[in-house]
Scaffold this motif. Structure first.
Motif, PDB file in Angstrom:
ATOM      1  N   ASN A 187       0.839  -1.187   0.000  1.00 50.41           N
ATOM      2  CA  ASN A 187       0.000   0.000   0.000  1.00 50.41           C
ATOM      3  C   ASN A 187       0.887   1.254   0.000  1.00 50.41           C
ATOM      4  OD1 ASN A 187      -1.757   2.181   0.769  1.00 50.41           O
ATOM      5  ND2 ASN A 187      -3.176   0.659   1.610  1.00 50.41           N
ATOM      6  N   PRO A 188       0.664   2.193  -0.944  1.00 50.45           N
ATOM      7  CA  PRO A 188       1.481   3.416  -0.990  1.00 50.45           C
ATOM      8  C   PRO A 188       1.471   4.195   0.328  1.00 50.45           C
ATOM      9  CG  PRO A 188       0.140   3.222  -2.969  1.00 50.45           C
ATOM     10  CD  PRO A 188      -0.317   2.145  -2.036  1.00 50.45           C
ATOM     11  N   VAL A 189       0.379   4.088   1.080  1.00 53.93           N
ATOM     12  CA  VAL A 189       0.294   4.806   2.345  1.00 53.93           C
ATOM     13  C   VAL A 189       1.366   4.301   3.313  1.00 53.93           C
ATOM     14  CG1 VAL A 189      -1.171   5.299   4.343  1.00 53.93           C
ATOM     15  CG2 VAL A 189      -2.155   5.261   2.051  1.00 53.93           C
ATOM     16  N   TYR A 190       1.755   3.035   3.170  1.00 56.38           N
ATOM     17  CA  TYR A 190       2.779   2.476   4.054  1.00 56.38           C
ATOM     18  C   TYR A 190       4.117   3.185   3.841  1.00 56.38           C
ATOM     19  CZ  TYR A 190       6.056  -0.800   6.165  1.00 56.38           C
ATOM     20  OH  TYR A 190       7.062  -1.362   6.915  1.00 56.38           O
ATOM     21  N   THR A 191       4.431   3.515   2.580  1.00 58.81           N
ATOM     22  CA  THR A 191       5.667   4.241   2.301  1.00 58.81           C
ATOM     23  C   THR A 191       5.647   5.610   2.974  1.00 58.81           C
ATOM     24  OG1 THR A 191       5.879   3.126   0.170  1.00 58.81           O
ATOM     25  CG2 THR A 191       7.138   5.147   0.468  1.00 58.81           C
ATOM     26  N   GLN A 192       4.485   6.274   2.925  1.00 59.44           N
ATOM     27  CA  GLN A 192       4.355   7.563   3.598  1.00 59.44           C
ATOM     28  C   GLN A 192       4.527   7.408   5.107  1.00 59.44           C
ATOM     29  OE1 GLN A 192       0.679   9.494   2.404  1.00 59.44           O
ATOM     30  NE2 GLN A 192       0.832   8.652   0.337  1.00 59.44           N
ATOM     31  N   LEU A 193       3.976   6.323   5.638  1.00 57.92           N
ATOM     32  CA  LEU A 193       4.104   6.062   7.059  1.00 57.92           C
ATOM     33  C   LEU A 193       5.568   5.851   7.444  1.00 57.92           C
ATOM     34  CD1 LEU A 193       2.672   5.504   9.772  1.00 57.92           C
ATOM     35  CD2 LEU A 193       2.531   3.107   9.093  1.00 57.92           C
ATOM     36  N   GLN A 194       6.313   5.108   6.615  1.00 54.83           N
ATOM     37  CA  GLN A 194       7.735   4.892   6.872  1.00 54.83           C
ATOM     38  C   GLN A 194       8.491   6.215   6.886  1.00 54.83           C
ATOM     39  OE1 GLN A 194       8.612   1.869   3.773  1.00 54.83           O
ATOM     40  NE2 GLN A 194       9.465   0.649   5.452  1.00 54.83           N
ATOM     41  N   ASP A 195       8.163   7.092   5.921  1.00 50.29           N
ATOM     42  CA  ASP A 195       8.822   8.398   5.861  1.00 50.29           C
ATOM     43  C   ASP A 195       8.535   9.207   7.126  1.00 50.29           C
ATOM     44  OD1 ASP A 195       9.789   7.762   3.368  1.00 50.29           O
ATOM     45  OD2 ASP A 195       8.208   8.815   2.270  1.00 50.29           O
ATOM     46  N   ARG A 196       7.286   9.137   7.588  1.00 45.26           N
ATOM     47  CA  ARG A 196       6.908   9.881   8.783  1.00 45.26           C
ATOM     48  C   ARG A 196       7.656   9.340  10.016  1.00 45.26           C
ATOM     49  NH1 ARG A 196       2.515  12.991   9.711  1.00 45.26           N
ATOM     50  NH2 ARG A 196       2.828  13.453   7.483  1.00 45.26           N
ATOM     51  N   VAL A 197       7.765   8.018  10.111  1.00 43.24           N
ATOM     52  CA  VAL A 197       8.498   7.421  11.226  1.00 43.24           C
ATOM     53  C   VAL A 197       9.957   7.858  11.189  1.00 43.24           C
ATOM     54  CG1 VAL A 197       9.348   5.235  12.182  1.00 43.24           C
ATOM     55  CG2 VAL A 197       6.962   5.436  11.450  1.00 43.24           C
ATOM     56  N   HIS A 198      10.544   7.927   9.976  1.00 42.85           N
ATOM     57  CA  HIS A 198      11.926   8.369   9.839  1.00 42.85           C
ATOM     58  C   HIS A 198      12.077   9.825  10.294  1.00 42.85           C
ATOM     59  CE1 HIS A 198      15.993   8.525   8.284  1.00 42.85           C
ATOM     60  NE2 HIS A 198      15.677   9.613   7.580  1.00 42.85           N
ATOM     61  N   GLU A 199      11.121  10.672   9.931  1.00 44.39           N
ATOM     62  CA  GLU A 199      11.159  12.080  10.341  1.00 44.39           C
ATOM     63  C   GLU A 199      11.067  12.207  11.863  1.00 44.39           C
ATOM     64  OE1 GLU A 199       7.949  13.917   8.318  1.00 44.39           O
ATOM     65  OE2 GLU A 199       8.815  13.645   6.314  1.00 44.39           O
ATOM     66  N   ILE A 200      10.184  11.409  12.465  1.00 44.27           N
ATOM     67  CA  ILE A 200      10.032  11.457  13.916  1.00 44.27           C
ATOM     68  C   ILE A 200      11.321  11.008  14.596  1.00 44.27           C
ATOM     69  CG2 ILE A 200       8.831  10.396  15.880  1.00 44.27           C
ATOM     70  CD1 ILE A 200       6.329  10.275  14.101  1.00 44.27           C
ATOM     71  N   GLY A 201      11.977   9.994  14.014  1.00 44.42           N
ATOM     72  CA  GLY A 201      13.237   9.524  14.566  1.00 44.42           C
ATOM     73  C   GLY A 201      14.307  10.605  14.524  1.00 44.42           C
ATOM     74  N   GLU A 202      14.345  11.362  13.432  1.00 39.03           N
ATOM     75  CA  GLU A 202      15.327  12.443  13.323  1.00 39.03           C
ATOM     76  C   GLU A 202      15.030  13.536  14.333  1.00 39.03           C
ATOM     77  OE1 GLU A 202      15.058  13.587   9.226  1.00 39.03           O
ATOM     78  OE2 GLU A 202      16.711  12.244   8.642  1.00 39.03           O
TER      79      GLU A 202
END
Length: 207
Positions: A187-202
């Motif tokens: 699901n493309p939304v999962y890629t967006q979710l991964q990006d958001r998790v990466h941003e939160i980690g930073e």
């Protein structure tokens, strides 16, 4: 749901349905497997199909064996001790089950016998009071980089998983869960979710 109780006429299988013990057709039993254990070892044997017990997957047959605790004082009915003693004394019989019975049976579960243990559905919260001997290993067992994950499913989730099996989506419950995770990753939304998790980690790293 066929069952066999130790002490009944050999070869006769009975059912514990609401009507009481009703003779039914003998359950499949490979030659020699019963003889692998001393007479009187088992107090009761339940042959389970799908719908008889939540632990049985669609299309599978399983066996729950209640170990006779005769000879143990009631105050000394240590459940783990009963299982340990049984496993040690019956290594040959258990090995024979692997060779003869398990190719056609999903799993065999050994349980110290008691009136409470025989109540349906079986109380899975007993934890380390039983010993599983499963059929074919999961296709992912031993896969490089793999990790075993255990989980409990409620009735609604279990019904959903089993419906997918019966629809031909997968052949086992573990395979259904991997299939569902694969659909999430696609699901493309999962890629967006991964990006958001990466941003939160930073952002966390900046504190």
């Amino acid at each position: 749901m066929p069952s066999h109780r130790g002490g009944d006429e050999p070869g006769v299988v009975t059912t514990r349905a609401g009507r009481g013990n009703v003779p039914v057709s003998p359950a499949p039993e490979p030659g020699g497997s019963r003889e692998a254990f001393p007479e009187g070892t088992f107090a009761w044997v339940d042959v389970l199909g799908y719908g008889d017990d939540p632990a049985v997957e669609p299309g599978d047959t399983a066996v729950r064996v209640f170990i006779d605790r005769a000879g143990r004082a009631e105050e000394d009915w240590d459940i783990k001790g009963t299982i340990d003693e049984f496993a040690e004394a019956n290594q040959g019989g258990i090995g024979k089950l692997h060779e003869e019975l398990l190719p056609s049976i999903a799993w065999v579960e050994f349980v110290p016998d008691s009136p409470q243990a025989r109540v349906r559905p079986y109380d899975q919260s007993f934890g380390m009071t039983r010993k599983f001997l499963r059929k074919r290993p999961d296709v992912m067992d031993g896969a490089t980089g793999g990790t075993r994950v255990g989980t409990w499913l409620g009735p609604a989730d279990l019904a959903t998983v089993d419906a997918l099996i019966m629809a031909g989506v997968a052949s086992s419950r573990s395979e259904v869960i991997r299939w569902a995770l694969g659909r999430i990753r696609e699901n493309p939304v999962y890629t967006q979710l991964q990006d958001r998790v990466h941003e939160i980690g930073e952002l966390k790293a900046q504190f």
